[in-house]
Design an enzyme around this catalytic site. Structure first.
Site, PDB file in Angstrom:
ATOM      1  N   GLU A 177       0.840  -1.213   0.000  1.00  0.00           N
ATOM      2  CA  GLU A 177       0.000   0.000   0.000  1.00  0.00           C
ATOM      3  C   GLU A 177       0.871   1.257   0.000  1.00  0.00           C
ATOM      4  O   GLU A 177       1.248   1.746   1.069  1.00  0.00           O
ATOM      5  CB  GLU A 177      -0.928   0.001   1.221  1.00  0.00           C
ATOM      6  CG  GLU A 177      -1.817   1.241   1.283  1.00  0.00           C
ATOM      7  CD  GLU A 177      -2.688   1.288   2.536  1.00  0.00           C
ATOM      8  OE1 GLU A 177      -3.455   2.259   2.681  1.00  0.00           O
ATOM      9  OE2 GLU A 177      -2.595   0.378   3.377  1.00  0.00           O
ATOM     10  N   LYS A 219      -2.638  -2.238  -3.004  1.00  0.00           N
ATOM     11  CA  LYS A 219      -3.659  -1.361  -2.422  1.00  0.00           C
ATOM     12  C   LYS A 219      -3.266   0.065  -2.782  1.00  0.00           C
ATOM     13  O   LYS A 219      -2.253   0.576  -2.315  1.00  0.00           O
ATOM     14  CB  LYS A 219      -3.762  -1.547  -0.903  1.00  0.00           C
ATOM     15  CG  LYS A 219      -4.853  -0.672  -0.277  1.00  0.00           C
ATOM     16  CD  LYS A 219      -5.186  -1.066   1.149  1.00  0.00           C
ATOM     17  CE  LYS A 219      -6.270  -0.159   1.735  1.00  0.00           C
ATOM     18  NZ  LYS A 219      -6.711  -0.599   3.066  1.00  0.00           N
ATOM     19  N   SER A 261      -9.850   4.251   0.591  1.00  0.00           N
ATOM     20  CA  SER A 261     -10.743   5.417   0.460  1.00  0.00           C
ATOM     21  C   SER A 261      -9.999   6.711   0.736  1.00  0.00           C
ATOM     22  O   SER A 261     -10.343   7.766   0.183  1.00  0.00           O
ATOM     23  CB  SER A 261     -11.962   5.274   1.383  1.00  0.00           C
ATOM     24  OG  SER A 261     -11.577   4.928   2.697  1.00  0.00           O
ATOM     25  N   GLY A 262      -8.968   6.657   1.599  1.00  0.00           N
ATOM     26  CA  GLY A 262      -8.068   7.785   1.769  1.00  0.00           C
ATOM     27  C   GLY A 262      -8.700   9.083   2.222  1.00  0.00           C
ATOM     28  O   GLY A 262      -8.251  10.163   1.853  1.00  0.00           O
ATOM     29  N   GLY A 291     -11.918   1.362   4.795  1.00  0.00           N
ATOM     30  CA  GLY A 291     -12.068   1.362   6.242  1.00  0.00           C
ATOM     31  C   GLY A 291     -13.197   2.282   6.645  1.00  0.00           C
ATOM     32  O   GLY A 291     -14.353   1.880   6.769  1.00  0.00           O
TER      33      GLY A 291
END
Length: 336
Positions: A177, A219, A261-262, A291
């Site tokens: 990620e 990711k 989603s950041g 998340g």
């Protein structure tokens, strides 16, 4: 562990119409989220919250796996069934976050490097015995004045590659990620350029460390303008920029890409994923590993009545999983 077995697990993680639930927040991060909705931060409540998520009825229809935190993989349901065993019995692959978080990168002001390589081999061995079948490591890249530097990108790519090689040695699929943060005033073009350099560096490092890409999952963050830029990019612009960047950097042999989603809100994260999949077919499946974008609404509902609102909160978890499962097939927009 054979490469064929790792590849089979990786493909299962990005099975059609399914994604990964990210519930790997550290105790301190979950404490902040609990505080925001008035939930006391103690081991019992953390266990109960993770149980609420993992025991959501029919979750396996849209969720292929879940990333756990060290505390969580050692916990059990109220009936005493270890979470990892409960997940496996219900068609959900157990995963584990193994990095130790970020620290300032010496000599590079404003930049960070992820730590946790020391002692990683025995930790991975233990996690496999506890039931984990994949593991995640997150690198963090900031965009700002004269950053990211080449040093920062190289240091984080090197750590991701060493993590990935150790995972495969221990029979775990690595989820790499490299998150390029939304924080900042940069435009979408700058975001694209940084993503491109970061991903090129990452895959070069994976190659140098003999990581089998067919047993690896990426990711990825989406190519978005900085949240302080004042720039409004359309759903299609974000989808097109993200796809172009991935197609120019990510080898087709990779089994799949899941997006973080950041910091995007629930609907934006789903809309962007849906738009990308409507622009397919692509060299790899495009799925999600969300998340907050999966949990925030459910946490608010649960916080109002920890004993009485479990079912209602689980309905929201299932609805978010279903929406994102539709987005994986490019069918959310039509259903919304």
């Amino acid at each position: 562990m054979s490469i064929e077995t790792l590849a089979e697990t990786a493909r299962a993680m990005v099975a059609a119409g399914k994604g990964i639930l990210a519930i790997d927040e550290s105790t301190s991060t979950l404490a902040r989220r609990f505080e925001g909705v008035g939930i006391a931060n103690n081991e019992g409540n953390r266990r109960a919250y993770r149980e609420l998520l993992l025991t959501t009825p029919r979750l396996d229809q849209y969720i292929s796996g879940a990333i756990l935190y060290d505390e969580t993989i050692r916990q059990s349901t109220r009936e005493g069934v270890p979470f990892a065993r409960f997940m496996a019995d219900n068609g959900i692959l157990p995963g584990i976050k193994v990095d130790k978080g970020t620290q300032p990168l010496a000599g590079c002001p404003g930049e960070v490097v992820t730590e946790g390589l020391d002692g990683l081999r025995p930790r991975l061995e233990e996690y496999y015995k506890l039931g984990a079948r994949f593991a995640k490591w997150r690198a963090v890249i900031h965009i700002g004045d004269d950053i990211p530097s080449g040093t920062c990108i190289e240091a984080n790519s090197h750590a991701l590659a060493r993590f990935a090689a150790l995972c495969q040695e221990q029979g775990l699929v690595p989820m790499v990620e490299p998150e390029v943060l939304m924080d900042g005033a940069h435009d979408i073009e700058t975001s694209y350029e940084v993503h491109e350099v970061v991903l090129r560096s990452l895959f070069d490092a994976l190659y140098q460390h003999n990581v089998a890409l067919e047993g690896t999952i990426l990711k990825a963050s989406m190519v978005l303008p900085g949240k302080d830029s004042g720039e409004a990019a359309s759903v299609e612009e974000v989808a097109e920029a993200t796809l172009m960047c991935l197609k120019s950097t990510v080898p087709a042999i990779l089994p799949g890409i899941v997006f973080l989603s950041g910091g995007q809100d629930d609907e934006a994260a789903t809309a962007h994923l849906d738009a990308m999949n409507r622009m397919g077919p692509h060299p790899w499946p495009l799925s999600f590993s969300y998340g907050r974008a999966m949990q925030s609404a459910a946490m608010k509902i649960w916080s109002q009545d920890l004993a009485g609102n479990v079912g209602k909160a689980q309905e929201t978890v299932f609805a978010r999983a279903r929406d994102n499962g539709l987005a994986v097939r490019g069918k959310w927009g039509a259903a919304a």
